[in-house]
Enzyme design. Structure first.
Site, PDB file in Angstrom:
ATOM      1  N   GLY A 245       0.831  -1.200   0.000  1.00  0.00           N
ATOM      2  CA  GLY A 245       0.000   0.000   0.000  1.00  0.00           C
ATOM      3  C   GLY A 245       0.862   1.244   0.000  1.00  0.00           C
ATOM      4  O   GLY A 245       0.579   2.226  -0.696  1.00  0.00           O
TER       5      GLY A 245
ATOM      6  N   MET B 119       5.070   2.843   1.621  1.00  0.00           N
ATOM      7  CA  MET B 119       6.347   2.524   2.271  1.00  0.00           C
ATOM      8  C   MET B 119       6.942   3.791   2.871  1.00  0.00           C
ATOM      9  O   MET B 119       6.942   4.840   2.233  1.00  0.00           O
ATOM     10  CB  MET B 119       7.287   1.906   1.220  1.00  0.00           C
ATOM     11  CG  MET B 119       8.688   1.651   1.699  1.00  0.00           C
ATOM     12  SD  MET B 119       8.714   0.365   3.004  1.00  0.00           S
ATOM     13  CE  MET B 119      10.158   0.885   3.920  1.00  0.00           C
ATOM     14  N   GLU B 120       7.495   3.636   4.075  1.00  0.00           N
ATOM     15  CA  GLU B 120       7.865   4.804   4.886  1.00  0.00           C
ATOM     16  C   GLU B 120       9.284   5.306   4.696  1.00  0.00           C
ATOM     17  O   GLU B 120       9.823   5.939   5.616  1.00  0.00           O
ATOM     18  CB  GLU B 120       7.679   4.441   6.356  1.00  0.00           C
ATOM     19  CG  GLU B 120       8.718   3.431   6.914  1.00  0.00           C
ATOM     20  CD  GLU B 120       8.255   1.983   6.910  1.00  0.00           C
ATOM     21  OE1 GLU B 120       7.409   1.636   6.075  1.00  0.00           O
ATOM     22  OE2 GLU B 120       8.762   1.194   7.728  1.00  0.00           O
TER      23      GLU B 120
ATOM     24  N   HIS C 167      -0.032   6.630   8.700  1.00  0.00           N
ATOM     25  CA  HIS C 167       0.766   5.433   9.009  1.00  0.00           C
ATOM     26  C   HIS C 167       2.233   5.655   8.624  1.00  0.00           C
ATOM     27  O   HIS C 167       3.142   5.462   9.442  1.00  0.00           O
ATOM     28  CB  HIS C 167       0.170   4.246   8.250  1.00  0.00           C
ATOM     29  CG  HIS C 167       0.870   2.948   8.462  1.00  0.00           C
ATOM     30  ND1 HIS C 167       0.361   1.953   9.256  1.00  0.00           N
ATOM     31  CD2 HIS C 167       2.049   2.480   7.996  1.00  0.00           C
ATOM     32  CE1 HIS C 167       1.184   0.925   9.269  1.00  0.00           C
ATOM     33  NE2 HIS C 167       2.233   1.219   8.498  1.00  0.00           N
ATOM     34  N   GLU C 168       2.456   6.082   7.409  1.00  0.00           N
ATOM     35  CA  GLU C 168       3.854   6.219   6.953  1.00  0.00           C
ATOM     36  C   GLU C 168       4.562   7.350   7.692  1.00  0.00           C
ATOM     37  O   GLU C 168       5.760   7.268   7.957  1.00  0.00           O
ATOM     38  CB  GLU C 168       3.920   6.417   5.428  1.00  0.00           C
ATOM     39  CG  GLU C 168       3.234   5.330   4.600  1.00  0.00           C
ATOM     40  CD  GLU C 168       3.532   3.897   5.032  1.00  0.00           C
ATOM     41  OE1 GLU C 168       4.611   3.654   5.604  1.00  0.00           O
ATOM     42  OE2 GLU C 168       2.672   3.018   4.822  1.00  0.00           O
TER      43      GLU C 168
ATOM     44  N   GLU D 272       5.383  -1.758  13.032  1.00  0.00           N
ATOM     45  CA  GLU D 272       4.126  -1.870  12.276  1.00  0.00           C
ATOM     46  C   GLU D 272       2.898  -1.802  13.186  1.00  0.00           C
ATOM     47  O   GLU D 272       1.901  -1.181  12.834  1.00  0.00           O
ATOM     48  CB  GLU D 272       4.108  -3.136  11.412  1.00  0.00           C
ATOM     49  CG  GLU D 272       5.136  -3.137  10.280  1.00  0.00           C
ATOM     50  CD  GLU D 272       4.999  -1.958   9.313  1.00  0.00           C
ATOM     51  OE1 GLU D 272       4.007  -1.213   9.372  1.00  0.00           O
ATOM     52  OE2 GLU D 272       5.922  -1.766   8.490  1.00  0.00           O
TER      53      GLU D 272
HETATM   54  N1  BES Z   1       6.547  -0.807   5.939  1.00  0.00           N
HETATM   55  C1  BES Z   1       5.335  -1.067   5.263  1.00  0.00           C
HETATM   56  C2  BES Z   1       5.513  -1.428   3.819  1.00  0.00           C
HETATM   57  C3  BES Z   1       5.890  -2.870   3.592  1.00  0.00           C
HETATM   58  C4  BES Z   1       4.923  -3.843   3.644  1.00  0.00           C
HETATM   59  C5  BES Z   1       7.174  -3.217   3.306  1.00  0.00           C
HETATM   60  C6  BES Z   1       5.275  -5.164   3.430  1.00  0.00           C
HETATM   61  C7  BES Z   1       7.539  -4.528   3.113  1.00  0.00           C
HETATM   62  C8  BES Z   1       6.575  -5.514   3.170  1.00  0.00           C
HETATM   63  C9  BES Z   1       4.416   0.144   5.322  1.00  0.00           C
HETATM   64  O1  BES Z   1       4.631   1.009   6.363  1.00  0.00           O
HETATM   65  C10 BES Z   1       3.043  -0.385   5.500  1.00  0.00           C
HETATM   66  O2  BES Z   1       2.777  -0.889   6.549  1.00  0.00           O
HETATM   67  N2  BES Z   1       2.207  -0.293   4.502  1.00  0.00           N
HETATM   68  C11 BES Z   1       0.883  -0.833   4.523  1.00  0.00           C
HETATM   69  C12 BES Z   1      -0.131   0.250   4.452  1.00  0.00           C
HETATM   70  C13 BES Z   1      -0.508   0.765   5.794  1.00  0.00           C
HETATM   71  C14 BES Z   1      -1.501   1.874   5.693  1.00  0.00           C
HETATM   72  C15 BES Z   1      -1.032  -0.301   6.703  1.00  0.00           C
HETATM   73  C16 BES Z   1       0.732  -1.724   3.320  1.00  0.00           C
HETATM   74  O3  BES Z   1       1.534  -1.619   2.402  1.00  0.00           O
HETATM   75  O4  BES Z   1      -0.184  -2.531   3.300  1.00  0.00           O
HETATM   76 ZN    ZN Z   2       3.948   0.260   8.187  1.00  0.00          ZN
END
Ligand code: BES
Ligand code: ZN
Length: 928
Positions: free
Chosen positions: A306, A308-309, A342-343, A365
């Site tokens: 979705g 990435m931070e 979130h990010e 997370e």
């Molecule tokens: N750090 C994650 C992105 C990520 C997800 C990296 C899976 C590697 C593997 C990011 O902060 C995140 O949690 N993104 C969520 C969206 C959020 C609003 C819950 C996502 O990608 O689903």
């Molecule tokens: Zn996250």
């Protein structure tokens, strides 16, 4: 047997040395073999701690025509123990010209590669001495990745049909190593100075602001970015594209920019304002200023997750960032605001303070998920995000009630296991147990504790116990009167004995969650706890014990009472006899409650006569608990169905959606079996239950966010279920919209229902498809896509998106479509066949262990309830090898879910039939 890591010096020209690289020729035969046939001197997946990086100088040159890149990495090292071997990561790249820049001079290093662990060994002919400064320089080259991680290619089509190519990064969790050689573990923090070479028609952005651009011979440009602060490799980012941007500055002086493809730049205003507001919120809330001078948010046309931070440059799916005030829905607004929240929360939780290793992924997370709700609650009260938090805890409980679940903190080692940590346990259970702790400690004490934690561990790495220590300190003595006063509302807790770690270890180190059974006898309330588990093997529930912060209220007092249940059983005494008790008030705790004896009956009576005596969250919680208790045989299905009857008077979103959430799956199971009569009876019951609420919905965009989200949910359900007034209205609107060639602006919240009805005819489906191809509005596109998958047309209409992914539909959207088709009674076989037939392509593209793959696996199969289907599913997943995913947790989850469905159907179908018959009899009589 525990084998010590082997860091050996085996090559004759290189002398043995001391410290961690003790020569151990005896074990040489067990060593991994490098690509050149020589023994590789390190046999662990985790890197040795003898050397760590201090600073990376990276020059990256992507070629967007040949779709590859070259680069030079110069890494300054900190030598902790004398050694002549440097082990670091690199994946699928050619490495050349590797040099050691030592105080004595520059020398070539010998390179060994061990692709299985994505490792390089750089061998020096002299010892690198502890405390002295060294640098290594490596040149590298690779193709831009065709997946969604590493340094990967993305492309998009302009409205005139031109295809434009760009390159972007996604490094979390283990993909920085595919873009440059590095020490790719979160605890190896370093500073990064990045340079990107590009053509003048493109721009480059990275974590830090650009400091200058240098012209290179041949017309290329080299952008130099400022050096980052100390950070982990997975947070590095750079993008080369033709994006445009819009910018604003926060109250604290941080420049925020939103980047998107040129034709969508007019959809960035909402995200820009939200990012400014939320970054200011966090600056104040954490009492720590955002650490960088700028933050960019970029909408990437091809994106797997979705968002990435990356520090200073967060990246998003276009649907996660772009908002069109005229075309986006209330839930789009909520979703975009949440994802940005979130990010940005990660800029502190994760970026500033990072987990030591991926076993504690939840530390960032779970927190970021939790902070979405805290920040929106305060900064966007009109979004009423509180109405939705509960849903996270229900989602978490779904996977956490299987024996294949795992503790919040779980040992992991290889990249697939690391990927698998990005699941509902780390995110949703993480957020729910934090919420429970906040409720228990008071919001004020909790806030002080987490600020202490962030300040204490800035630029460092942590494990869960660091967090508990910071929170214990607050609940001890060092707090202001506010906190002491708040805690004094907690009569049954001896504050000085409050050991946050002891409590929280029971929630993070053991999987699952407790079922608390409550039995009221006069003034006595008997309590007992056991693990809630959806399996028929009772031995699996033994040995679990939680410290449960219980809350309750009663018919005579709506003051929240608290009690920390530490033992298997206990007894509470009420001041007087009561008609009912409700535990887990507002569901701020992560546990289920069973009201034994007359308990459920008294609650059913309460809901039938005076449901507003309880909050909407409490009602949603009761609906959830009663149906979940049917699954494990604690409550009869009739009791749960009797409770559901009050829903005809329900209006609160969470209770309504939870009602649907428990009832709809029952007929979804039947749709996949040959039992049309009962299935239709069940569908009829649900429509009847919500008919009043559906009839009251206006076909406009008026009302609060929750009301709007609820409206689109209800109208979609009503249309899908062929509720005549809804179908008539939606048909009229679709025809009008089609006659206007899609220019008529429909109320946004009802478009899903309208499109679903439109997609039922071949002409309507074709029209939607044409509009889908050309639309630049991401949220409109996404609704059209879903509507096309819901159709019952048999003539392969909805096969088309599956067959044509990558052309009309972006491959990133394929998993969502497969899942959506799998929910369609006419499409589920097709989705399952597609998943099996394309398994190898899918896992290559989306990666083993990713939540994309697990989600597809569990969602495509979770409505099967026959032994035949279980056998079919077992036979497919049983044929996989370790390389093709046989070890994935989602496979066990799938088996368990289908087994649970089979049990449910075997036990409850006759009861369901009898109850529905009795009810229709009763209704018929009442009608006479
Ligand atoms: N750090 C994650 C992105 C990520 C997800 C990296 C899976 C590697 C593997 C990011 O902060 C995140 O949690 N993104 C969520 C969206 C959020 C609003 C819950 C996502 O990608 O689903
Ligand atoms: Zn996250």
């Amino acid at each position: 047997m525990l084998v010590a890591p082997v860091l050996l010096l085996l090559l004759v020209p290189f002398p043995p040395s001391s410290g961690a690289q003790l020569p151990n020729q005896g074990q040489a035969k067990d060593l991994p073999i490098a690509t050149n046939g020589q023994p590789f001197p390190w046999d662990r997946m985790r890197l040795p701690k003898t050397i760590s990086p201090l600073h990376y100088d990276l020059t990256i040159h992507p070629n967007l025509t040949t779709l590859d890149f070259t680069g030079v990495a110069r890494i300054e090292l900190d030598v902790h123990e004398d050694t002549s071997i440097i082990i670091l990561h690199a994946k699928q790249m050619q490495i050349s010209n590797v040099l050691l820049l030592a105080p004595e001079g520059i020398r070539p290093l010998h390179v060994l590669e061990y692709p299985h662990f994505h490792q390089l060994a750089l061998l020096s002919d002299s010892v690198l001495t502890k405390g002295r400064k060294y640098e290594v320089q490596l040149e590298f080259a690779a193709n831009l990745s065709d997946s969604y991680h590493g340094f990967y290619k993305s492309s998009y089509r302009t409205s005139s049909g031109e295809v434009r190519v760009m390159a972007s990064t996604q490094f979390e969790a283990t993909f920085a190593r595919a873009a440059f050689p590095c020490f790719d573990e979160p605890a190896f923090k370093a500073n990064f100075t990045i340079r990107i070479i590009r053509e003048p028609r493109h721009i480059a952005i990275s974590n830090m602001p650009k400091v200058k651009t240098v012209e290179l011979p041949g017309g290329l440009l080299e952008d130099h970015f400022d050096t980052t602060i100390k950070m982990s490799t997975y947070l590095v980012a750079y993008i080369v594209s033709d994006f445009l941007s819009v910018s604003k500055t926060t109250q604290h002086g941080v420049k925020i920019s939103v980047y998107a493809v040129p034709e969508k730049i007019n959809q960035t205003a909402y995200a820009l304002d939200a990012a400014v507001k939320l970054l200011d919120f966090y600056d104040n809330y954490y009492d720590i200023p955002y650490q960088l001078p700028k933050h960019d948010l970029a909408a990437i046309p091809d994106f797997q997750a979705g968002a990435m931070e990356n520090w200073g440059l967060s990246t998003y799916r276009e649907t996660g960032l772009l908002f069109d005030p005229d075309r986006s829905s209330a839930s789009d607004k909520l979703g975009i605001t949440k994802v940005i929240a979130h990010e940005l929360a990660h800029q502190w939780f994760g970026n500033l303070v990072t987990m030591e290793w991926w076993n504690d992924l939840w530390l960032k997370e779970g927190f970021a998920k939790f902070m979405e709700y805290i920040s929106l609650d305060i900064s966007y009260p009109e979004l009423h995000v509180d109405d939705f938090f509960l849903g996270k805890c229900f989602d978490a409980m779904e996977v956490d009630s299987l024996s294949s679940s795992h503790p919040v903190s779980t040992p992991v080692e290889n990249p697939m296991q690391i990927q698998e940590m990005f699941d509902d346990v780390s995110y949703d259970k993480g957020a729910c147990i934090l919420n429970m702790l906040r409720d228990f400690l008071t919001p004020e004490a909790f806030e002080i504790g987490i600020i202490q934690y962030l300040k204490r561990y800035s630029y460092q790495n942590t494990v869960s116990s660091h967090l508990w220590e910071s929170l214990t300190n607050v609940s001890d003595v060092s707090v202001g009167t506010v906190v002491i006063l708040c805690l004094s509302f907690v009569p049954l807790i001896n504050r000085s004995a409050l050991d946050v770690r002891a409590i929280m270890d029971t929630w993070t180190l053991q999987e699952g969650f407790p079922l608390v059974t409550v039995e009221v006898r006069g003034r006595e309330v008997r309590l007992s706890q056991e693990r809630y588990l959806k399996t028929d093997d009772p031995s699996l529930t033994e040995g679990f014990l939680w410290q449960i912060p219980l809350t309750y209220m009663t018919s005579t007092s709506n003051t929240i009472q608290r009690f920390l249940l530490k033992t298997k059983t206990d007894i509470l005494y009420l001041p007087e006899e009561v008609d009912w008790v409700k535990f887990n008030v507002d569901m701020s705790g992560y546990y289920m409650v069973h009201y034994a004896g007359e308990g459920w009956n008294s609650i059913i009576r309460l809901l039938q006569h005076n449901h507003t005596a309880l909050s909407g969250n409490d009602r949603a919680n009761l609906i959830h608990n009663v149906f979940q208790l049917v699954s494990i045989g604690k409550v009869r299905l009739d009791t749960a169905l009797e409770l559901s009857l009050y829903l005809s008077r329900e209006t609160e979103i969470m209770a309504v959606t939870q009602g649907f959430g428990e009832l709809v799956p029952l007929y979804k199971l039947m749709e996949k079996r040959d039992m049309a009569a009962l299935e239709n009876q069940m569908k009829g019951y649900i429509v009847d239950l919500f008919r009043g609420l559906i009839d009251r919905q206006e076909w406009t965009d008026s009302g609060s966010v929750s009301e709007r989200v609820l409206r689109s949910y209800l109208l979609l359900f009503a249309c899908v279920r062929n509720y005549a007034p809804c179908v008539t209205k939606a048909t009229q609107l679709f025809n009008k919209w089609k006659d206007s060639d899609g220019t008529l602006s429909l109320p946004v919240d009802i478009t899903m229902a309208v499109f679903v009805i439109g997609a039922r005819t071949p002409e309507g489906w074709d029209f939607l498809f044409e509009k889908y191809r050309h639309s630049m509005q991401m949220s409109v596109k996404s609704r059209m896509k879903t509507a096309m998958t819901v159709t019952s047309l048999q003539d392969k209409k909805w096969l088309f998106p599956l067959a044509s992914y990558g052309e009309v539909m972006k491959t990133q959207d394929l998993p969502g479509v497969v899942v959506s088709v799998s929910k369609n009674p006419h499409g589920y076989k097709l989705a399952w066949d597609f998943l099996r037939a394309n398994w190898h392509t899918l896992i290559k593209k989306f990666d083993l262990g990713s939540s994309t793959i697990s989600h597809m696996v569990t969602q495509v199969t979770n409505q099967y309830s026959t032994r035949e289907m279980l056998d079919e599913v077992r036979s497919f997943f049983g044929s996989l090898t370790e390389e093709t995913g046989s070890e994935m947790r989602c496979i066990q989850q799938t088996y368990e879910t289908i087994e649970d469905n089979i049990r449910w159907m075997d036990t409850n179908l006759p009861l369901l039939q009898a109850w529905l018959n009795k009810r229709s009899h009763k209704v018929a009589h009442e009608d006479l």
